[in-house]
Design a protein around this motif. Structure first.
Motif, PDB file in Angstrom:
ATOM      1  N   PHE A 145     -15.531  65.873  31.644  1.00 43.56           N
ATOM      2  CA  PHE A 145     -15.237  66.937  32.603  1.00 43.56           C
ATOM      3  C   PHE A 145     -14.174  66.476  33.593  1.00 43.56           C
ATOM      4  CE2 PHE A 145     -15.829  68.898  36.751  1.00 43.56           C
ATOM      5  CZ  PHE A 145     -15.600  70.221  36.424  1.00 43.56           C
ATOM      6  N   ASN A 146     -14.311  65.254  34.101  1.00 40.41           N
ATOM      7  CA  ASN A 146     -13.330  64.723  35.041  1.00 40.41           C
ATOM      8  C   ASN A 146     -11.957  64.616  34.395  1.00 40.41           C
ATOM      9  OD1 ASN A 146     -15.144  64.540  37.140  1.00 40.41           O
ATOM     10  ND2 ASN A 146     -15.691  62.431  36.681  1.00 40.41           N
ATOM     11  N   ASP A 147     -11.913  64.176  33.132  1.00 44.03           N
ATOM     12  CA  ASP A 147     -10.647  64.109  32.408  1.00 44.03           C
ATOM     13  C   ASP A 147     -10.016  65.489  32.315  1.00 44.03           C
ATOM     14  OD1 ASP A 147     -10.878  61.379  32.015  1.00 44.03           O
ATOM     15  OD2 ASP A 147     -11.564  61.544  29.939  1.00 44.03           O
ATOM     16  N   ILE A 148     -10.821  66.476  31.979  1.00 41.81           N
ATOM     17  CA  ILE A 148     -10.323  67.847  31.853  1.00 41.81           C
ATOM     18  C   ILE A 148      -9.796  68.340  33.198  1.00 41.81           C
ATOM     19  CG2 ILE A 148     -11.056  70.246  31.506  1.00 41.81           C
ATOM     20  CD1 ILE A 148     -12.817  69.187  29.210  1.00 41.81           C
ATOM     21  N   ARG A 149     -10.542  68.078  34.242  1.00 42.18           N
ATOM     22  CA  ARG A 149     -10.125  68.509  35.590  1.00 42.18           C
ATOM     23  C   ARG A 149      -8.806  67.848  35.977  1.00 42.18           C
ATOM     24  NH1 ARG A 149      -9.575  72.396  38.344  1.00 42.18           N
ATOM     25  NH2 ARG A 149      -9.922  72.238  40.565  1.00 42.18           N
ATOM     26  N   GLN A 150      -8.661  66.570  35.648  1.00 39.82           N
ATOM     27  CA  GLN A 150      -7.412  65.859  35.943  1.00 39.82           C
ATOM     28  C   GLN A 150      -6.240  66.480  35.190  1.00 39.82           C
ATOM     29  OE1 GLN A 150      -6.728  63.486  38.123  1.00 39.82           O
ATOM     30  NE2 GLN A 150      -8.817  63.244  38.820  1.00 39.82           N
ATOM     31  N   VAL A 151      -6.464  66.837  33.935  1.00 40.53           N
ATOM     32  CA  VAL A 151      -5.411  67.469  33.137  1.00 40.53           C
ATOM     33  C   VAL A 151      -5.032  68.807  33.751  1.00 40.53           C
ATOM     34  CG1 VAL A 151      -4.858  68.507  30.883  1.00 40.53           C
ATOM     35  CG2 VAL A 151      -6.028  66.302  30.993  1.00 40.53           C
ATOM     36  N   GLU A 152      -6.031  69.611  34.092  1.00 45.21           N
ATOM     37  CA  GLU A 152      -5.756  70.921  34.700  1.00 45.21           C
ATOM     38  C   GLU A 152      -4.938  70.782  35.968  1.00 45.21           C
ATOM     39  OE1 GLU A 152      -9.564  73.681  33.451  1.00 45.21           O
ATOM     40  OE2 GLU A 152      -9.719  72.451  35.256  1.00 45.21           O
ATOM     41  N   MET A 153      -5.329  69.871  36.830  1.00 42.30           N
ATOM     42  CA  MET A 153      -4.621  69.694  38.104  1.00 42.30           C
ATOM     43  C   MET A 153      -3.197  69.182  37.881  1.00 42.30           C
ATOM     44  SD  MET A 153      -7.686  68.416  40.695  1.00 42.30           S
ATOM     45  CE  MET A 153      -7.316  66.726  40.399  1.00 42.30           C
ATOM     46  N   ALA A 154      -3.025  68.264  36.951  1.00 40.34           N
ATOM     47  CA  ALA A 154      -1.696  67.717  36.678  1.00 40.34           C
ATOM     48  C   ALA A 154      -0.777  68.786  36.092  1.00 40.34           C
ATOM     49  CB  ALA A 154      -1.797  66.524  35.723  1.00 40.34           C
ATOM     50  N   ILE A 155      -1.311  69.615  35.198  1.00 42.41           N
ATOM     51  CA  ILE A 155      -0.498  70.680  34.603  1.00 42.41           C
ATOM     52  C   ILE A 155      -0.118  71.710  35.662  1.00 42.41           C
ATOM     53  CG2 ILE A 155      -0.527  72.644  33.002  1.00 42.41           C
ATOM     54  CD1 ILE A 155      -2.115  70.852  31.060  1.00 42.41           C
ATOM     55  N   LYS A 156      -1.062  72.092  36.502  1.00 42.30           N
ATOM     56  CA  LYS A 156      -0.757  73.059  37.563  1.00 42.30           C
ATOM     57  C   LYS A 156       0.308  72.520  38.512  1.00 42.30           C
ATOM     58  CE  LYS A 156      -5.105  75.561  37.474  1.00 42.30           C
ATOM     59  NZ  LYS A 156      -6.360  75.861  38.169  1.00 42.30           N
ATOM     60  N   ALA A 157       0.202  71.256  38.868  1.00 41.34           N
ATOM     61  CA  ALA A 157       1.201  70.638  39.751  1.00 41.34           C
ATOM     62  C   ALA A 157       2.572  70.637  39.078  1.00 41.34           C
ATOM     63  CB  ALA A 157       0.776  69.222  40.118  1.00 41.34           C
TER      64      ALA A 157
END
Length: 82
Positions: free
Chosen positions: A5-17
């Motif tokens: 879940f943390n990995d997924i959240r990190q990916v989401e945040m990085a893509i949005k940025a």
């Protein structure tokens, strides 16, 4: 269970940025913003690769969608640099 879940959240945040930064950079065409957007996109790619390598039983659709987003952002950035 919390690690994927943390990995997924990190990916989401990085893509949005990366999306925001590429959008701003392509509108302004400022060299410094294009460089920062490139760095943000590279970070998103790294986060994505890290998440994929740790993925076990994680929703494949998320990774497929994320990969497509990264490709679109990358294309937009490359077009701006030409």
């Amino acid at each position: 269970m919390s690690e994927p879940f943390n990995d997924i959240r990190q990916v989401e945040m990085a893509i949005k940025a990366a999306q925001r930064m590429v959008g701003q950079a392509t509108m302004s065409m400022d060299e410094d913003q294009l460089k920062a957007a490139t760095d943000a996109l590279n970070q998103a790619k790294k986060q994505y690769q890290d998440a994929v390598s740790h993925a076990t039983g994680v929703d494949d659709q998320f990774f497929e969608f994320s990969s497509e987003l990264i490709e679109r952002i990358d294309h937009q950035l490359q077009e701006a640099k030409e």
